[in-house]
Scaffold this active site. Structure first.
Site, PDB file in Angstrom:
ATOM      1  N   ASP A 160       0.837  -1.202   0.000  1.00 20.94           N
ATOM      2  CA  ASP A 160       0.000   0.000   0.000  1.00 20.94           C
ATOM      3  C   ASP A 160       0.872   1.252   0.000  1.00 20.94           C
ATOM      4  OD1 ASP A 160       0.978  -0.344   2.593  1.00 20.94           O
ATOM      5  OD2 ASP A 160      -0.975  -0.808   3.456  1.00 20.94           O
ATOM      6  N   HIS A 195      -7.477  -4.598  10.073  1.00 21.30           N
ATOM      7  CA  HIS A 195      -7.183  -4.342   8.659  1.00 21.30           C
ATOM      8  C   HIS A 195      -5.883  -5.027   8.236  1.00 21.30           C
ATOM      9  CE1 HIS A 195      -4.982  -0.354   9.768  1.00 21.30           C
ATOM     10  NE2 HIS A 195      -4.064  -1.128   9.231  1.00 21.30           N
ATOM     11  N   ASN A 227      -7.781  -2.680  14.157  1.00 20.39           N
ATOM     12  CA  ASN A 227      -9.182  -2.941  13.788  1.00 20.39           C
ATOM     13  C   ASN A 227      -9.298  -4.131  12.832  1.00 20.39           C
ATOM     14  OD1 ASN A 227      -8.239  -1.936  11.386  1.00 20.39           O
ATOM     15  ND2 ASN A 227      -9.545  -0.112  11.339  1.00 20.39           N
ATOM     16  N   GLU A 273      -9.826  -1.618   5.206  1.00 23.31           N
ATOM     17  CA  GLU A 273     -10.481  -1.342   6.484  1.00 23.31           C
ATOM     18  C   GLU A 273     -11.692  -2.252   6.675  1.00 23.31           C
ATOM     19  OE1 GLU A 273      -8.955   0.361   8.499  1.00 23.31           O
ATOM     20  OE2 GLU A 273      -8.174   2.257   7.722  1.00 23.31           O
TER      21      GLU A 273
END
Ligand code: GLP
Length: 246
Positions: free
Chosen positions: A65, A134, A132, A139
């Site tokens: 990313d 990810h 979280n 996400e």
């Protein structure tokens, strides 16, 4: 899925896996995650390279990313971080590195280009995990079939990552990210989790249902995943007696 828990043991397992992939295929394509978590793995690989135990001179590197808008020479870009902390120390040639361009004039077109790069085959993808759940910048809510694309970052992710950038306000609100479906096409996957802050996410990823609410849970669909975790990150697994090597 193979799960190895422990500090040094886990890092050695991860380094052994990377070394095995490169020994089997010297021109292997390796996908590297950024973030603090894989740093000890990269340090161990650099140590082995210095000792002449592994040779990355023919290997290729790809990224997971990148922040939208950041050029590769921006100190906070993931491309810059990868060169500084991974491909440089490992001796992977610059011309063998193909990272997402955060400053591409047409980011959507850049994502299409990157899918073509990855379609040549990723032999091993190294992954971290967000608090979280990810993976890369996928996400919660991301479809398991998602591809490389421009994504908006969750406020919690911007908050967690702000230490890497000067201020929260400077942290980009969007990124280019391999999709979950893209990641699952890597031949082998190495997921690393360290620290208590990752325990809940890791437990959901490995023991919960495959659910877009926890994007890392999609790794259960892949048949060659190695998870290395320290005791803190694996706390939820240990309590449930679920650590296993299969
Ligand atoms: C970022 C990256 C992820 C990384 C995650 C965890 O969001 N896009 O690829 O896994 O942070 O980072 P850290 O290892 O620093 O906790």
């Amino acid at each position: 899925m193979r799960v190895v828990v422990g500090a040094d043991d886990a890092i050695a397992t991860g380094a052994n896996l990377v070394a095995e992939v490169v020994a089997a295929r010297p021109d292997a394509t390796l996908g590297f995650a950024t973030g603090a978590t894989p740093a000890p793995l990269y340090a161990e690989l650099a140590r082995r390279r210095q000792a002449g135990l592994v040779d990355f001179s023919r290997a290729h590197a790809v990224a997971l990313d990148e922040y939208l808008g950041l050029a590769p020479d921006h100190a906070d870009s993931y491309a810059h971080q990868l060169h500084r902390e991974v491909t440089g120390p490992l001796g992977i040639a610059r011309e063998h590195c193909d990272f997402l361009r955060g400053d591409a004039p047409d980011p959507d077109e850049e994502c299409v280009r990157y899918e073509r790069v990855l379609a040549r085959g990723v032999d091993l993808q190294v992954l971290g995990i967000g608090r979280n759940g990810h993976i890369a910048f996928n996400e919660p809510g991301t479809d398991v079939a998602s591809r490389t694309r421009v994504v908006q970052l969750a406020p919690s992710t911007r908050q967690a990552n702000r230490g890497l950038l000067s201020t929260l306000a400077d942290t980009p609100e969007a990124a280019l990210s391999q999709g979950v479906g893209t990641i699952l096409e890597a031949r082998r996957i190495l997921l690393i989790a360290r620290g208590a802050a990752k325990a809940e996410a890791l437990e959901r990823a490995l023991r919960g249902p495959v659910d877009p609410a926890c994007p890392a849970s999609a790794l259960q669909l892949h048949d060659d995943v190695t998870v290395i975790a320290d005791e803190e990150a694996a706390a939820g697994l240990a309590q449930a007696g679920a650590i296993r090597s299969t």
